[in-house]
Design an enzyme around this catalytic site. Sequence first.
Site, short mmCIF file in Angstrom:
data_model
loop_
_atom_site.label_atom_id
_atom_site.label_comp_id
_atom_site.label_asym_id
_atom_site.label_seq_id
_atom_site.Cartn_x
_atom_site.Cartn_y
_atom_site.Cartn_z
N PHE A 145 -29.34 13.90 -38.17
CA PHE A 145 -29.92 15.16 -38.66
C PHE A 145 -29.17 15.72 -39.86
O PHE A 145 -29.39 16.87 -40.24
CB PHE A 145 -29.96 16.19 -37.53
CG PHE A 145 -30.88 15.80 -36.41
CD1 PHE A 145 -32.24 16.10 -36.46
CD2 PHE A 145 -30.40 15.10 -35.31
CE1 PHE A 145 -33.09 15.73 -35.44
CE2 PHE A 145 -31.26 14.72 -34.28
CZ PHE A 145 -32.61 15.03 -34.34
N LEU A 146 -28.25 14.93 -40.44
CA LEU A 146 -27.49 15.50 -41.56
C LEU A 146 -28.40 15.84 -42.73
O LEU A 146 -29.46 15.25 -42.90
CB LEU A 146 -26.39 14.52 -42.02
CG LEU A 146 -26.76 13.13 -42.55
CD1 LEU A 146 -27.30 13.17 -43.97
CD2 LEU A 146 -25.55 12.24 -42.48
N LYS A 147 -27.95 16.82 -43.52
CA LYS A 147 -28.69 17.22 -44.72
C LYS A 147 -27.92 16.71 -45.93
O LYS A 147 -26.71 16.98 -46.04
CB LYS A 147 -28.80 18.75 -44.83
CG LYS A 147 -29.47 19.42 -43.66
CD LYS A 147 -29.56 20.93 -43.87
CE LYS A 147 -28.24 21.65 -43.74
NZ LYS A 147 -27.59 21.64 -42.43
N LYS A 200 -36.62 13.41 -33.63
CA LYS A 200 -36.30 13.35 -35.06
C LYS A 200 -37.55 13.62 -35.91
O LYS A 200 -37.52 14.41 -36.85
CB LYS A 200 -35.71 11.97 -35.39
CG LYS A 200 -35.46 11.72 -36.86
CD LYS A 200 -34.45 12.67 -37.45
CE LYS A 200 -34.42 12.57 -38.96
NZ LYS A 200 -33.56 13.55 -39.59
N ALA A 248 -41.18 29.36 -50.79
CA ALA A 248 -42.26 28.72 -51.54
C ALA A 248 -41.63 28.02 -52.74
O ALA A 248 -40.58 28.42 -53.22
CB ALA A 248 -43.26 29.77 -52.00
N GLY A 249 -42.27 26.97 -53.22
CA GLY A 249 -41.71 26.24 -54.36
C GLY A 249 -42.64 25.14 -54.82
O GLY A 249 -43.86 25.21 -54.59
N CYS A 256 -36.78 11.63 -46.82
CA CYS A 256 -37.12 11.79 -45.39
C CYS A 256 -38.45 12.48 -45.13
O CYS A 256 -39.35 11.87 -44.53
CB CYS A 256 -36.00 12.53 -44.68
SG CYS A 256 -34.47 11.57 -44.60
#
Length: 432
Positions: A145-147, A200, A248-249, A256
């Site tokens: 789960f690393l970012k 996951k 938002a973007g 992933c």
Amino acid sequence: MYILVIGTGYVGLVTGACFAEMGHHVICLDIDQAKIDALNNGHIPIYEPGLEDIVRRNRQAGRLSFTTQYPSKISVCFIAVPTPSKEDGSCDLQYVMAATREIGRHMTGHCLIVLKSTVPVGTADAVRAALVTNHPFDVVSNPEFLKEGAAVADCMKPDRIILGVDNPQAAEMMKELYAPFTLNHDRMLVMDNRSAEMTKYAANAMLATRISFMNEIAGLCEHLGANINQVRIGIGSDHRIGYQFLYAGVGYGGSCFPKDIHALTAMAKAAGYEAPLLTAVDTINERQKKLLAKKMKKYFGALEDKTIAIWGLAFKPDTDDIREAPALQLIQELLDHGADVRLYDPVALTKAQNLLSHPSITWCSSEYEAAQGADAIALVTEWKQFRFVDFEQVLAGMDGKAFFDGRNQYKPREMKSRGFDYFCIGIPDQTV
Ligand code: NAD
């Protein structure tokens, strides 16, 4: 006993380095000879804050080494190889299965096989079935789960460690390996393999859904005269919702979210189950990635011969990873419409240069250089250094005065008072 980590990319290298930092002996193995040579020469092939330090320290201490060869004895193997999308969106398990075959060939006794790659539900069973060996083994699902950008910190202090097992002994072995990471409090969640594999995908699907949900609401805000920044605060203050992942973007990217949404959708399809929410999350994201180019076309009429500066190429800040980055799609669209682009990113330039080549691309060494002679600037990745920019200097060097803020980093009124024609996401232009 040492740990063998198969696959030395963003996940494998960080995992190996962090286990070594906790005192384990770790061998990181990869099929990419150039990558292993670079690591053995002290070069870190990816940008990840804090990684270089722990790799250097643990190599010097003799706890971390890099190789392309399987060692003569293996007992704990983490599989951290890629699981890319196939043409139809389903997950391509060829690298996982190749690693499985190699493990089978090199086993000399009991082996704990840990699936760290993100793999479809049922993969642990498939790995068990594919292993050709007379030796006993356990297959554990231990999704990562690393970012990226905070990978070392995430790995050293994980929110939770998911352990999917089919027997209690395997869980005990895993708990022992992870014990140094959980001294503060137990964060290990033991479940069956399939639930671990699904956890996951469900986590990434939930995060991607929040992004697409906010982008959908942002589009509605633009059409109905509301301001997404105010709406975000308004809903985030509800503790059932919270403020995280409500920005938002220009859409999500990276190695992933897009592939995992596609893989989960493909799993649903293969199971004969309709999953319209997942399809919508993806559809909204694809639309969102085209939004800045659409706004530019509306502003300029035609993009031919316009010069557009792009600030930020990585799919998010603090990484050099440009896989599926929204900037890539924007650049392609601008080039297709005859624009010139001036590109800058604090760390992802080299990776982008390896991927992109076009006579209308100029590579720049700062945001200020990129803005020189530009008709417009598009901010695509919200690197911290873009938060405080000398906009007087920026505007003085530009040919035009349009600013397209793909990450809502600035205050519309301030940008307007500085002299920009400013456009962002989820705020109607007329209220700017
Ligand atoms: P990556 O592409 O950065 O690294 C994978 C490495 O595996 C490469 O160096 C490649 O050469 C190597 N490799 C491929 N086949 C191999 C084999 N048979 N034997 C040995 N090495 C082999 O990939 P990544 O980003 O580290 O992702 C790995 C897995 O972890 C994927 O399933 C991904 O979905 C998952 N994951 C990634 C992240 C992330 O932020 N990158 C986070 C969580 C989970």
